[in-house]
Motif scaffolding. Structure first.
Motif, PDB file in Angstrom:
ATOM      1  N   PRO A 142      46.261  32.212  35.978  1.00 37.45           N
ATOM      2  CA  PRO A 142      45.592  33.402  36.507  1.00 37.45           C
ATOM      3  C   PRO A 142      46.501  34.619  36.463  1.00 37.45           C
ATOM      4  O   PRO A 142      47.706  34.523  36.704  1.00 37.45           O
ATOM      5  CB  PRO A 142      45.264  33.007  37.950  1.00 37.45           C
ATOM      6  N   VAL A 143      45.923  35.756  36.158  1.00 34.59           N
ATOM      7  CA  VAL A 143      46.621  37.036  36.268  1.00 34.59           C
ATOM      8  C   VAL A 143      45.565  38.131  36.274  1.00 34.59           C
ATOM      9  O   VAL A 143      44.567  38.050  35.546  1.00 34.59           O
ATOM     10  CB  VAL A 143      47.628  37.256  35.111  1.00 34.59           C
ATOM     11  N   ARG A 144      45.769  39.125  37.098  1.00 37.64           N
ATOM     12  CA  ARG A 144      44.799  40.226  37.162  1.00 37.64           C
ATOM     13  C   ARG A 144      45.548  41.546  37.044  1.00 37.64           C
ATOM     14  O   ARG A 144      46.127  42.038  37.995  1.00 37.64           O
ATOM     15  CB  ARG A 144      44.003  40.186  38.467  1.00 37.64           C
ATOM     16  N   ILE A 145      45.523  42.098  35.843  1.00 32.57           N
ATOM     17  CA  ILE A 145      46.170  43.392  35.608  1.00 32.57           C
ATOM     18  C   ILE A 145      45.138  44.433  35.166  1.00 32.57           C
ATOM     19  O   ILE A 145      45.500  45.501  34.676  1.00 32.57           O
ATOM     20  CB  ILE A 145      47.283  43.284  34.551  1.00 32.57           C
ATOM     21  N   GLY A 146      43.852  44.110  35.332  1.00 41.05           N
ATOM     22  CA  GLY A 146      42.805  45.039  34.937  1.00 41.05           C
ATOM     23  C   GLY A 146      41.591  44.897  35.824  1.00 41.05           C
ATOM     24  O   GLY A 146      41.493  43.972  36.647  1.00 41.05           O
ATOM     25  N   HIS A 147      40.651  45.842  35.675  1.00 40.15           N
ATOM     26  CA  HIS A 147      39.393  45.746  36.418  1.00 40.15           C
ATOM     27  C   HIS A 147      38.256  46.261  35.540  1.00 40.15           C
ATOM     28  O   HIS A 147      38.469  46.974  34.561  1.00 40.15           O
ATOM     29  CB  HIS A 147      39.459  46.528  37.732  1.00 40.15           C
ATOM     30  N   ASN A 148      37.039  45.874  35.904  1.00 38.82           N
ATOM     31  CA  ASN A 148      35.865  46.380  35.191  1.00 38.82           C
ATOM     32  C   ASN A 148      35.718  47.865  35.497  1.00 38.82           C
ATOM     33  O   ASN A 148      35.691  48.266  36.668  1.00 38.82           O
ATOM     34  CB  ASN A 148      34.613  45.610  35.618  1.00 38.82           C
TER      35      ASN A 148
ATOM     36  N   THR B 230      45.209  38.241  26.827  1.00 36.24           N
ATOM     37  CA  THR B 230      44.418  38.598  27.993  1.00 36.24           C
ATOM     38  C   THR B 230      43.562  39.801  27.644  1.00 36.24           C
ATOM     39  O   THR B 230      43.746  40.423  26.587  1.00 36.24           O
ATOM     40  CB  THR B 230      45.311  38.889  29.217  1.00 36.24           C
ATOM     41  N   ALA B 231      42.631  40.155  28.538  1.00 34.84           N
ATOM     42  CA  ALA B 231      41.696  41.251  28.275  1.00 34.84           C
ATOM     43  C   ALA B 231      41.966  42.418  29.209  1.00 34.84           C
ATOM     44  O   ALA B 231      41.652  42.348  30.405  1.00 34.84           O
ATOM     45  CB  ALA B 231      40.257  40.774  28.440  1.00 34.84           C
ATOM     46  N   SER B 232      42.576  43.485  28.676  1.00 36.10           N
ATOM     47  CA  SER B 232      42.818  44.677  29.482  1.00 36.10           C
ATOM     48  C   SER B 232      43.231  45.830  28.566  1.00 36.10           C
ATOM     49  O   SER B 232      44.155  45.680  27.761  1.00 36.10           O
ATOM     50  CB  SER B 232      43.917  44.425  30.525  1.00 36.10           C
TER      51      SER B 232
ATOM     52  N   GLY C 265      53.352  44.726  32.818  1.00 31.94           N
ATOM     53  CA  GLY C 265      53.925  43.842  31.809  1.00 31.94           C
ATOM     54  C   GLY C 265      54.672  42.679  32.428  1.00 31.94           C
ATOM     55  O   GLY C 265      54.585  41.534  31.954  1.00 31.94           O
ATOM     56  N   ALA C 266      55.409  42.945  33.508  1.00 33.16           N
ATOM     57  CA  ALA C 266      56.145  41.878  34.185  1.00 33.16           C
ATOM     58  C   ALA C 266      55.188  40.843  34.772  1.00 33.16           C
ATOM     59  O   ALA C 266      55.435  39.633  34.696  1.00 33.16           O
ATOM     60  CB  ALA C 266      57.032  42.464  35.279  1.00 33.16           C
ATOM     61  N   LEU C 267      54.080  41.304  35.348  1.00 35.64           N
ATOM     62  CA  LEU C 267      53.089  40.379  35.908  1.00 35.64           C
ATOM     63  C   LEU C 267      52.468  39.522  34.809  1.00 35.64           C
ATOM     64  O   LEU C 267      52.323  38.298  34.962  1.00 35.64           O
ATOM     65  CB  LEU C 267      51.997  41.166  36.638  1.00 35.64           C
TER      66      LEU C 267
ATOM     67  N   ALA D 221      32.032  42.160  35.654  1.00 35.30           N
ATOM     68  CA  ALA D 221      32.653  40.998  35.006  1.00 35.30           C
ATOM     69  C   ALA D 221      34.103  41.285  34.638  1.00 35.30           C
ATOM     70  O   ALA D 221      34.443  42.393  34.211  1.00 35.30           O
ATOM     71  CB  ALA D 221      31.866  40.635  33.749  1.00 35.30           C
ATOM     72  N   GLU D 222      34.952  40.289  34.800  1.00 44.05           N
ATOM     73  CA  GLU D 222      36.362  40.357  34.425  1.00 44.05           C
ATOM     74  C   GLU D 222      36.811  38.991  33.934  1.00 44.05           C
ATOM     75  O   GLU D 222      36.152  37.977  34.213  1.00 44.05           O
ATOM     76  CB  GLU D 222      37.235  40.783  35.607  1.00 44.05           C
ATOM     77  N   ALA D 223      37.931  38.946  33.239  1.00 41.93           N
ATOM     78  CA  ALA D 223      38.538  37.677  32.811  1.00 41.93           C
ATOM     79  C   ALA D 223      39.985  37.680  33.304  1.00 41.93           C
ATOM     80  O   ALA D 223      40.913  37.952  32.533  1.00 41.93           O
ATOM     81  CB  ALA D 223      38.475  37.538  31.295  1.00 41.93           C
ATOM     82  N   PRO D 224      40.205  37.379  34.576  1.00 45.62           N
ATOM     83  CA  PRO D 224      41.537  37.512  35.185  1.00 45.62           C
ATOM     84  C   PRO D 224      42.455  36.325  34.909  1.00 45.62           C
ATOM     85  O   PRO D 224      42.872  35.615  35.814  1.00 45.62           O
ATOM     86  CB  PRO D 224      41.203  37.631  36.678  1.00 45.62           C
ATOM     87  N   TYR D 225      42.758  36.143  33.639  1.00 47.09           N
ATOM     88  CA  TYR D 225      43.639  35.037  33.262  1.00 47.09           C
ATOM     89  C   TYR D 225      44.310  35.361  31.930  1.00 47.09           C
ATOM     90  O   TYR D 225      43.914  36.286  31.219  1.00 47.09           O
ATOM     91  CB  TYR D 225      42.864  33.719  33.154  1.00 47.09           C
ATOM     92  N   VAL D 226      45.329  34.594  31.612  1.00 43.04           N
ATOM     93  CA  VAL D 226      46.013  34.694  30.327  1.00 43.04           C
ATOM     94  C   VAL D 226      45.962  33.327  29.660  1.00 43.04           C
ATOM     95  O   VAL D 226      46.204  32.302  30.308  1.00 43.04           O
ATOM     96  CB  VAL D 226      47.467  35.183  30.483  1.00 43.04           C
ATOM     97  N   ASP D 227      45.612  33.307  28.383  1.00 41.87           N
ATOM     98  CA  ASP D 227      45.637  32.084  27.583  1.00 41.87           C
ATOM     99  C   ASP D 227      46.866  32.102  26.682  1.00 41.87           C
ATOM    100  O   ASP D 227      47.253  33.169  26.169  1.00 41.87           O
ATOM    101  CB  ASP D 227      44.383  31.965  26.720  1.00 41.87           C
TER     102      ASP D 227
END
Length: 438
Positions: free
Chosen positions: A141-147, A189-191, A248-250, A165-171
């Protein structure tokens, strides 16, 4: 994952000062400085039968003509077919203009020639560095963005929609060598990287995430791929380098966590499938197009006499949008049923799939793939192999807003219709199921 060999390589693609920046129409001039360097990175996977290439780069996206040129060079230098080359841009807004936009900077032919050669060169170096490897995939999980699509006083604006909708994760895809130590890490990730808007080149939060990972794993080459962030902005967004570095650190910490916890990619051959879908476009009435021309001409006339407007900004903003309006009128007068070709490319690496779209995909495309793909993990990538502009979901059209009503003017002439979601998803799922059985 069976017997595969993998190679990675990177090249510095930082442009010279004076090359136009891209992503914002409000800049008053071209680049003036470099805050941090820009890179292109290549990953080559070989299963003994075919080779697949994934390139990530600190650019807003690759123009379609550059995609053709890079693939041709890769094929010439490595004999890897162009259809096996996936070119993803991080969509940063502090990089060079390597797309043909109206109102957002000039393309530089000399820089683009160097860029094509460097990207293809990175692929060649990755081929030369092929070594036995094992692949792993993970998520954290990671959340560095918002809708960003906020309904405010009856109007859809660029703001913050906490219910969106958001995709608060990194693959991640981790690559380990024969010694059991990782040497490559693809993370996604998506941001939107839109925090910085000055006249300096920067890789923004994706670049700072790479730096954070390297502090943990100096021997690893991290590479960031942008997902479906069409309606997702980085958060917070205050224009400071401190915030971009913290984002970026997150992201880097989350990618590192996902990599540590990753599980092996199951055995399976490499596979690739490409398909072009024709997306219908909306043709305006002649009356609406004539109104657009009148509005653009009036704004041009007013700006032409405004001494506070720089020549650079005038040429980009006002001449660019007047040119769009005239083309808009020509399209209305021509009528018919124009379409926008849309190339979908899918790579399968064992039980992992990479779905690549050439557009600013709304995050719902990524969330839907995550739920419905027959593969154990599916990376959904936007801004790949070109970018036609925003690709909203059908439900966004009646809501309107920048992505539906405005942004297409910068990309081309006409907006695609609300049928796009059905056409794209139908084709994608058919392709995935074909590959999963093959």
């Amino acid at each position: 994952m069976g017997h595969v060999t993998v190679g990675v390589a990177e090249v510095n693609i930082t442009p010279p000062i004076g090359v136009s920046l891209c992503g914002f129409g409000s800049r008053k001039g071209p680049s003036e400085s470099v805050h941090d360097e820009l890179f292109a990175r290549a990953l080559v996977i070989d299963d003994g039968h075919i080779r697949l290439v994934i390139v990530t780069a600190d650019v807003i996206s690759f123009a379609p003509d550059l995609v053709v040129r890079i693939r041709a060079l890769v094929e010439k230098w490595t004999q890897i077919p162009g259809a096996h080359v996936m070119l993803n841009g991080s969509h940063l807004h502090s990089g060079p203009n390597v797309m043909t936009f109206r109102g957002m900077g000039y393309r530089d032919a000399s820089y683009e020639d160097m860029l094509c050669r460097k990207v293809a060169g990175a692929v060649k170096m990755a081929v030369d560095a092929l070594q036995p490897a094992t692949l792993f995939h993970g998520r954290a999980p990671v959340r560095i963005g918002h809708n960003r699509r906020e309904m405010r006083q009856g109007r859809m604006v660029l703001g913050h929609n906490p219910k969106g909708a958001e995709a608060p994760y990194v693959d991640v895809l981790r690559i380990d060598g024969a010694n059991g130590l990782p040497f490559g890490l693809l993370f996604c990730t998506a941001s939107h990287p839109v925090n910085l808007s000055d006249l300096s080149f920067s890789a923004e939060f994706p670049g700072f995430a790479v730096q954070a990972i390297r502090r943990q794993w100096p021997q690893v080459m991290p590479m960031f791929a942008q997902a479906c962030c069409g309606d997702i902005n980085c958060e917070p967004k205050d224009g400071t380098l401190d915030t971009s570095e913290r984002l970026g650190a997150l992201l880097g910490a989350a990618a590192f966590t996902a990599a540590i916890q990753a599980k092996p990619v199951l055995d399976g051959a490499l596979r690739v499938l490409c398909r072009t879908v024709d997306l219908p476009q909306m043709v305006p009435t002649v009356a609406d197009a004539e109104k657009a021309v009148t509005t653009a001409q009036t704004e041009w006339d007013q700006a032409h006499h405004d001494t506070k407007i720089t020549p650079y900004y005038f040429a980009q903003r006002y001449e660019g949008l007047l040119g769009w309006a005239k083309d808009y009128l020509a399209a209305a007068q021509k009528g018919g049923h124009p379409v926008q070709p849309f190339d979908i490319q899918i790579f399968c690496v064992g039980d992992v799939a990479f779905v690549a779209y050439p557009g600013e995909m709304f995050v719902d495309y990524q969330l839907s793939l995550d739920q419905q793909s027959p593969f154990d993990r599916t990376f959904a990538l936007g801004y790949t192999n070109g970018c036609i502009g925003y690709v909203p979901t059908a439900s966004a059209y009646p809501e309107g807003g920048y992505e539906v009503d405005q942004a297409f003017k910068y990309y081309g002439t006409l907006m695609i219709t609300s049928d796009c979601e059905r056409l794209i998803k139908t084709a994608t799922y058919d392709m995935l199921h074909t590959l999963s059985h093959g």
